[in-house]
Design a protein around this motif. Structure first.
Motif, short mmCIF file in Angstrom:
data_model
loop_
_atom_site.label_atom_id
_atom_site.label_comp_id
_atom_site.label_asym_id
_atom_site.label_seq_id
_atom_site.Cartn_x
_atom_site.Cartn_y
_atom_site.Cartn_z
N UNK A 273 0.81 -1.22 0.00
CA UNK A 273 0.00 0.00 0.00
C UNK A 273 0.86 1.28 0.00
N UNK A 274 1.98 1.24 -0.69
CA UNK A 274 2.79 2.46 -0.81
C UNK A 274 1.96 3.55 -1.48
N UNK A 275 2.11 4.77 -0.98
CA UNK A 275 1.33 5.89 -1.50
C UNK A 275 1.58 6.07 -3.00
N UNK A 276 0.50 6.20 -3.74
CA UNK A 276 0.61 6.41 -5.18
C UNK A 276 1.39 7.66 -5.49
N UNK A 277 1.18 8.72 -4.72
CA UNK A 277 1.88 9.98 -4.97
C UNK A 277 3.38 9.86 -4.68
#
Length: 317
Positions: A273-277
Protein backbone atom coordinates in the motif's frame (compact mmCIF):
# COMPACT_ATOMS: atom_id res chain seq x y z
CA UNK A 1 7.10 20.30 -10.83
CA UNK A 2 4.01 18.16 -11.51
CA UNK A 3 3.09 18.02 -7.80
CA UNK A 4 3.74 21.74 -7.44
CA UNK A 5 1.43 22.57 -10.35
CA UNK A 6 -1.32 20.33 -9.03
CA UNK A 7 -1.28 21.89 -5.57
CA UNK A 8 -0.35 25.44 -6.56
CA UNK A 9 -3.44 27.03 -4.99
CA UNK A 10 -2.79 25.28 -1.69
CA UNK A 11 0.92 26.14 -1.87
CA UNK A 12 0.08 29.81 -2.32
CA UNK A 13 -2.20 29.58 0.71
CA UNK A 14 0.44 27.86 2.83
CA UNK A 15 3.18 30.34 2.08
CA UNK A 16 0.88 33.35 2.43
CA UNK A 17 -0.29 32.22 5.85
CA UNK A 18 3.26 31.42 6.94
CA UNK A 19 4.34 34.88 5.82
CA UNK A 20 1.54 36.50 7.82
CA UNK A 21 2.40 34.45 10.88
CA UNK A 22 6.02 35.53 10.66
CA UNK A 23 4.89 39.05 11.47
CA UNK A 24 4.72 37.76 15.04
CA UNK A 25 8.46 37.05 15.07
CA UNK A 26 10.70 39.37 17.11
CA UNK A 27 11.60 42.54 15.21
CA UNK A 28 15.19 41.39 14.72
CA UNK A 29 14.10 38.17 13.00
CA UNK A 30 10.95 39.12 11.09
CA UNK A 31 12.55 40.39 7.88
CA UNK A 32 15.06 37.54 7.77
CA UNK A 33 12.32 34.94 8.24
CA UNK A 34 10.07 36.35 5.53
CA UNK A 35 13.01 36.69 3.13
CA UNK A 36 13.97 33.05 3.67
CA UNK A 37 10.38 31.95 3.17
CA UNK A 38 10.13 33.93 -0.09
CA UNK A 39 13.43 32.52 -1.33
CA UNK A 40 12.13 28.97 -0.86
CA UNK A 41 8.70 29.53 -2.45
CA UNK A 42 8.41 26.78 -5.10
CA UNK A 43 6.16 28.91 -7.33
CA UNK A 44 8.53 31.85 -7.41
CA UNK A 45 11.53 32.20 -9.68
CA UNK A 46 14.36 30.13 -8.27
CA UNK A 47 12.38 28.81 -5.31
CA UNK A 48 14.38 25.90 -3.94
CA UNK A 49 11.85 24.10 -1.74
CA UNK A 50 11.24 20.46 -2.64
CA UNK A 51 7.55 19.59 -2.78
CA UNK A 52 8.02 16.49 -0.63
CA UNK A 53 9.24 18.75 2.18
CA UNK A 54 5.78 20.15 2.87
CA UNK A 55 3.17 18.34 0.75
CA UNK A 56 3.25 14.95 2.48
CA UNK A 57 0.05 15.66 4.48
CA UNK A 58 -1.78 16.40 1.21
CA UNK A 59 -0.36 13.31 -0.45
CA UNK A 60 -1.80 11.13 2.32
CA UNK A 61 -5.16 12.92 2.47
CA UNK A 62 -6.87 10.76 -0.14
CA UNK A 63 -6.16 7.45 1.59
CA UNK A 64 -6.82 8.68 5.15
CA UNK A 65 -9.76 11.03 4.67
CA UNK A 66 -7.97 13.71 6.68
CA UNK A 67 -9.73 17.10 6.72
CA UNK A 68 -8.18 19.85 4.64
CA UNK A 69 -7.70 22.01 7.75
CA UNK A 70 -5.46 19.35 9.29
CA UNK A 71 -3.45 18.99 6.10
CA UNK A 72 -2.98 22.74 5.85
CA UNK A 73 -1.87 23.14 9.46
CA UNK A 74 0.57 20.23 9.32
CA UNK A 75 1.90 21.41 5.98
CA UNK A 76 2.49 24.91 7.33
CA UNK A 77 4.25 23.26 10.26
CA UNK A 78 6.30 21.33 7.71
CA UNK A 79 7.23 24.57 5.94
CA UNK A 80 8.62 25.86 9.24
CA UNK A 81 10.51 22.60 9.78
CA UNK A 82 11.94 22.82 6.27
CA UNK A 83 13.17 26.37 6.88
CA UNK A 84 14.53 25.45 10.31
CA UNK A 85 16.72 22.71 8.89
CA UNK A 86 17.75 24.78 5.87
CA UNK A 87 19.20 27.21 8.38
CA UNK A 88 20.90 24.55 10.47
CA UNK A 89 22.42 22.92 7.39
CA UNK A 90 23.66 26.26 6.08
CA UNK A 91 25.25 27.17 9.39
CA UNK A 92 26.97 23.78 9.67
CA UNK A 93 28.17 23.86 6.06
CA UNK A 94 29.16 27.52 6.01
CA UNK A 95 31.72 27.95 8.77
CA UNK A 96 33.35 31.20 9.78
CA UNK A 97 34.55 31.98 6.25
CA UNK A 98 31.04 32.28 4.83
CA UNK A 99 28.91 33.44 7.73
CA UNK A 100 29.85 36.19 10.16
CA UNK A 101 29.31 35.39 13.83
CA UNK A 102 26.40 37.86 14.09
CA UNK A 103 24.73 36.14 11.14
CA UNK A 104 25.12 32.74 12.75
CA UNK A 105 23.54 33.95 15.98
CA UNK A 106 20.63 35.53 14.16
CA UNK A 107 20.13 32.46 11.97
CA UNK A 108 20.13 30.09 14.93
CA UNK A 109 17.70 32.32 16.81
CA UNK A 110 15.35 32.21 13.81
CA UNK A 111 15.72 28.42 13.60
CA UNK A 112 14.65 28.12 17.23
CA UNK A 113 11.59 30.28 16.63
CA UNK A 114 10.64 28.26 13.54
CA UNK A 115 10.76 25.10 15.65
CA UNK A 116 8.38 26.71 18.16
CA UNK A 117 6.01 27.81 15.38
CA UNK A 118 5.96 24.30 13.89
CA UNK A 119 5.18 22.61 17.20
CA UNK A 120 2.40 25.14 17.82
CA UNK A 121 0.68 23.98 14.62
CA UNK A 122 0.89 20.33 15.68
CA UNK A 123 -0.31 21.15 19.20
CA UNK A 124 -3.67 22.17 17.72
CA UNK A 125 -4.36 18.46 17.11
CA UNK A 126 -2.08 16.51 19.45
CA UNK A 127 -1.93 16.78 23.24
CA UNK A 128 1.35 16.62 25.21
CA UNK A 129 0.99 12.86 25.72
CA UNK A 130 0.49 12.07 22.04
CA UNK A 131 2.94 9.72 20.37
CA UNK A 132 3.52 12.42 17.72
CA UNK A 133 6.20 13.87 19.98
CA UNK A 134 7.99 10.51 20.15
CA UNK A 135 8.04 10.46 16.36
CA UNK A 136 9.41 14.00 16.36
CA UNK A 137 12.25 12.93 18.64
CA UNK A 138 12.93 9.87 16.47
CA UNK A 139 13.20 11.94 13.29
CA UNK A 140 15.43 14.55 14.92
CA UNK A 141 17.68 11.74 16.15
CA UNK A 142 17.90 10.39 12.60
CA UNK A 143 18.86 13.84 11.34
CA UNK A 144 21.45 14.25 14.12
CA UNK A 145 23.01 10.90 13.29
CA UNK A 146 23.12 11.72 9.56
CA UNK A 147 24.82 15.11 9.95
CA UNK A 148 27.31 13.64 12.43
CA UNK A 149 28.21 10.73 10.16
CA UNK A 150 28.52 13.07 7.21
CA UNK A 151 31.77 14.58 8.49
CA UNK A 152 33.24 11.21 9.48
CA UNK A 153 32.63 8.96 6.50
CA UNK A 154 31.73 8.94 2.83
CA UNK A 155 28.08 8.94 1.80
CA UNK A 156 27.13 5.41 0.82
CA UNK A 157 24.80 5.53 -2.19
CA UNK A 158 23.53 2.05 -1.28
CA UNK A 159 22.39 3.16 2.20
CA UNK A 160 18.91 4.63 1.77
CA UNK A 161 18.58 5.47 5.45
CA UNK A 162 21.82 7.47 5.39
CA UNK A 163 20.82 9.28 2.19
CA UNK A 164 17.43 10.20 3.64
CA UNK A 165 18.65 11.04 7.13
CA UNK A 166 19.22 14.77 6.70
CA UNK A 167 15.59 15.19 5.60
CA UNK A 168 14.11 12.91 8.29
CA UNK A 169 12.25 15.71 10.17
CA UNK A 170 9.87 16.25 7.25
CA UNK A 171 8.37 12.81 7.94
CA UNK A 172 6.52 14.34 10.91
CA UNK A 173 3.82 15.70 8.59
CA UNK A 174 3.05 12.20 7.35
CA UNK A 175 3.10 10.73 10.85
CA UNK A 176 0.67 13.41 11.99
CA UNK A 177 -1.90 12.58 9.31
CA UNK A 178 -1.58 8.85 9.93
CA UNK A 179 -1.90 9.21 13.70
CA UNK A 180 -4.98 11.40 13.25
CA UNK A 181 -6.46 8.65 11.05
CA UNK A 182 -5.77 5.99 13.70
CA UNK A 183 -3.31 4.06 11.55
CA UNK A 184 -1.29 1.28 13.14
CA UNK A 185 2.38 1.54 14.03
CA UNK A 186 3.11 -0.98 11.27
CA UNK A 187 1.40 1.23 8.70
CA UNK A 188 3.36 4.28 9.86
CA UNK A 189 6.59 2.27 9.62
CA UNK A 190 5.74 1.30 6.04
CA UNK A 191 5.08 4.92 5.09
CA UNK A 192 8.34 5.98 6.78
CA UNK A 193 10.24 3.43 4.68
CA UNK A 194 8.55 4.62 1.51
CA UNK A 195 9.39 8.25 2.30
CA UNK A 196 13.00 7.28 3.02
CA UNK A 197 13.25 5.57 -0.37
CA UNK A 198 11.82 8.64 -2.11
CA UNK A 199 14.21 10.92 -0.19
CA UNK A 200 17.14 8.63 -1.01
CA UNK A 201 16.45 8.96 -4.74
CA UNK A 202 16.02 12.71 -4.35
CA UNK A 203 19.42 12.88 -2.62
CA UNK A 204 21.05 10.86 -5.39
CA UNK A 205 19.65 13.31 -7.94
CA UNK A 206 20.74 16.33 -5.92
CA UNK A 207 24.23 14.89 -5.52
CA UNK A 208 24.49 14.41 -9.27
CA UNK A 209 23.41 18.01 -9.84
CA UNK A 210 25.75 19.37 -7.14
CA UNK A 211 28.77 17.22 -8.00
CA UNK A 212 31.07 20.05 -9.09
CA UNK A 213 30.09 22.43 -6.29
CA UNK A 214 30.53 19.68 -3.71
CA UNK A 215 33.83 18.69 -5.28
CA UNK A 216 35.24 22.21 -4.87
CA UNK A 217 33.83 22.62 -1.37
CA UNK A 218 34.92 19.13 -0.25
CA UNK A 219 31.35 18.23 0.69
CA UNK A 220 30.30 14.60 1.06
CA UNK A 221 28.38 13.45 -1.99
CA UNK A 222 27.03 10.02 -2.94
CA UNK A 223 27.82 10.48 -6.63
CA UNK A 224 31.41 11.43 -5.83
CA UNK A 225 31.61 8.25 -3.74
CA UNK A 226 30.80 6.30 -6.91
CA UNK A 227 33.35 8.36 -8.85
CA UNK A 228 36.09 7.58 -6.32
CA UNK A 229 35.25 3.90 -6.50
CA UNK A 230 35.34 3.93 -10.30
CA UNK A 231 38.71 5.70 -10.36
CA UNK A 232 40.34 4.05 -7.34
CA UNK A 233 42.97 2.46 -9.57
CA UNK A 234 43.83 5.82 -11.18
CA UNK A 235 43.46 8.78 -8.83
CA UNK A 236 42.59 7.41 -5.39
CA UNK A 237 40.85 10.08 -3.33
CA UNK A 238 42.28 13.04 -5.26
CA UNK A 239 39.50 14.18 -7.57
CA UNK A 240 39.25 17.14 -9.91
CA UNK A 241 36.71 18.08 -12.58
CA UNK A 242 38.60 16.21 -15.27
CA UNK A 243 38.65 12.98 -13.29
CA UNK A 244 34.93 13.32 -12.49
CA UNK A 245 34.22 13.67 -16.20
CA UNK A 246 36.40 10.65 -16.89
CA UNK A 247 34.31 8.61 -14.47
CA UNK A 248 31.12 9.79 -16.18
CA UNK A 249 32.22 9.26 -19.79
CA UNK A 250 34.64 6.35 -19.47
CA UNK A 251 33.59 4.44 -16.36
CA UNK A 252 29.77 4.71 -16.35
CA UNK A 253 29.47 6.47 -12.99
CA UNK A 254 26.11 8.04 -13.81
CA UNK A 255 24.82 4.75 -15.16
CA UNK A 256 25.57 3.18 -11.79
CA UNK A 257 23.86 6.04 -9.95
CA UNK A 258 20.75 5.53 -12.07
CA UNK A 259 20.86 1.78 -11.39
CA UNK A 260 20.93 2.42 -7.64
CA UNK A 261 17.96 4.75 -8.02
CA UNK A 262 16.15 2.02 -9.96
CA UNK A 263 16.88 -0.38 -7.11
CA UNK A 264 15.24 1.99 -4.64
CA UNK A 265 12.27 2.28 -6.97
CA UNK A 266 11.90 -1.51 -7.01
CA UNK A 267 12.05 -1.56 -3.22
CA UNK A 268 9.33 1.08 -3.05
CA UNK A 269 7.03 -1.08 -5.18
CA UNK A 270 7.46 -3.94 -2.68
CA UNK A 271 6.03 -1.89 0.19
CA UNK A 272 2.38 -2.83 0.81
CA UNK A 273 0.00 0.00 0.00
CA UNK A 274 2.79 2.46 -0.81
CA UNK A 275 1.33 5.89 -1.50
CA UNK A 276 0.61 6.41 -5.18
CA UNK A 277 1.88 9.98 -4.97
CA UNK A 278 5.16 8.88 -3.38
CA UNK A 279 5.58 6.27 -6.10
CA UNK A 280 4.96 8.89 -8.77
CA UNK A 281 7.28 11.41 -7.14
CA UNK A 282 10.12 8.92 -6.81
CA UNK A 283 9.50 7.44 -10.26
CA UNK A 284 9.77 10.84 -11.94
CA UNK A 285 13.20 11.42 -10.40
CA UNK A 286 14.38 7.92 -11.31
CA UNK A 287 13.22 8.38 -14.89
CA UNK A 288 15.07 11.70 -15.16
CA UNK A 289 18.31 10.10 -13.92
CA UNK A 290 17.89 7.16 -16.28
CA UNK A 291 17.20 9.39 -19.29
CA UNK A 292 20.21 11.58 -18.48
CA UNK A 293 22.44 8.52 -18.19
CA UNK A 294 21.13 7.14 -21.47
CA UNK A 295 21.63 10.48 -23.21
CA UNK A 296 25.22 10.64 -22.05
CA UNK A 297 25.81 7.04 -23.10
CA UNK A 298 24.47 7.76 -26.59
CA UNK A 299 26.80 10.77 -26.84
CA UNK A 300 29.71 8.60 -25.70
CA UNK A 301 28.92 5.91 -28.27
CA UNK A 302 28.67 8.45 -31.08
CA UNK A 303 31.89 10.19 -30.11
CA UNK A 304 33.68 6.85 -29.79
CA UNK A 305 32.54 5.87 -33.27
CA UNK A 306 34.15 9.04 -34.62
CA UNK A 307 37.27 8.88 -32.48
CA UNK A 308 36.46 12.06 -30.57
CA UNK A 309 35.77 10.79 -27.02
CA UNK A 310 39.30 11.03 -25.64
CA UNK A 311 39.75 14.60 -26.90
CA UNK A 312 36.41 15.63 -25.38
CA UNK A 313 37.31 14.33 -21.92
CA UNK A 314 40.79 15.85 -22.02
CA UNK A 315 39.46 19.30 -22.89
CA UNK A 316 36.54 19.39 -20.46
CA UNK A 317 37.02 21.73 -17.51
Amino acid sequence: MREVDEFKDEIELLFEEASREMIELPDELREMGQALLARCHPLRSGGKAKSISFLLPYWLQEETGAPIELCRDLSIGSVYVMLQYFILDDVMDGGDDRIQSSGVRKSLALAQMLGVMSRRRYARYFDPNSSIWSYERQYVEQWSSAVTREVLESVNPWDARQLAGKAAPIKLGAAGVLLWAGQTEQRITEVEEAIDLALAVLQLSDDWADRIEDLHESNRNSFLTIVKDKLADVVGDQLDERSVNRAIYHRGALVQLAEIAEHYRERMHQIPQASTRLLTYQGTIVQDLRETAERIQRAVDELASHGGLSQLVLTMK
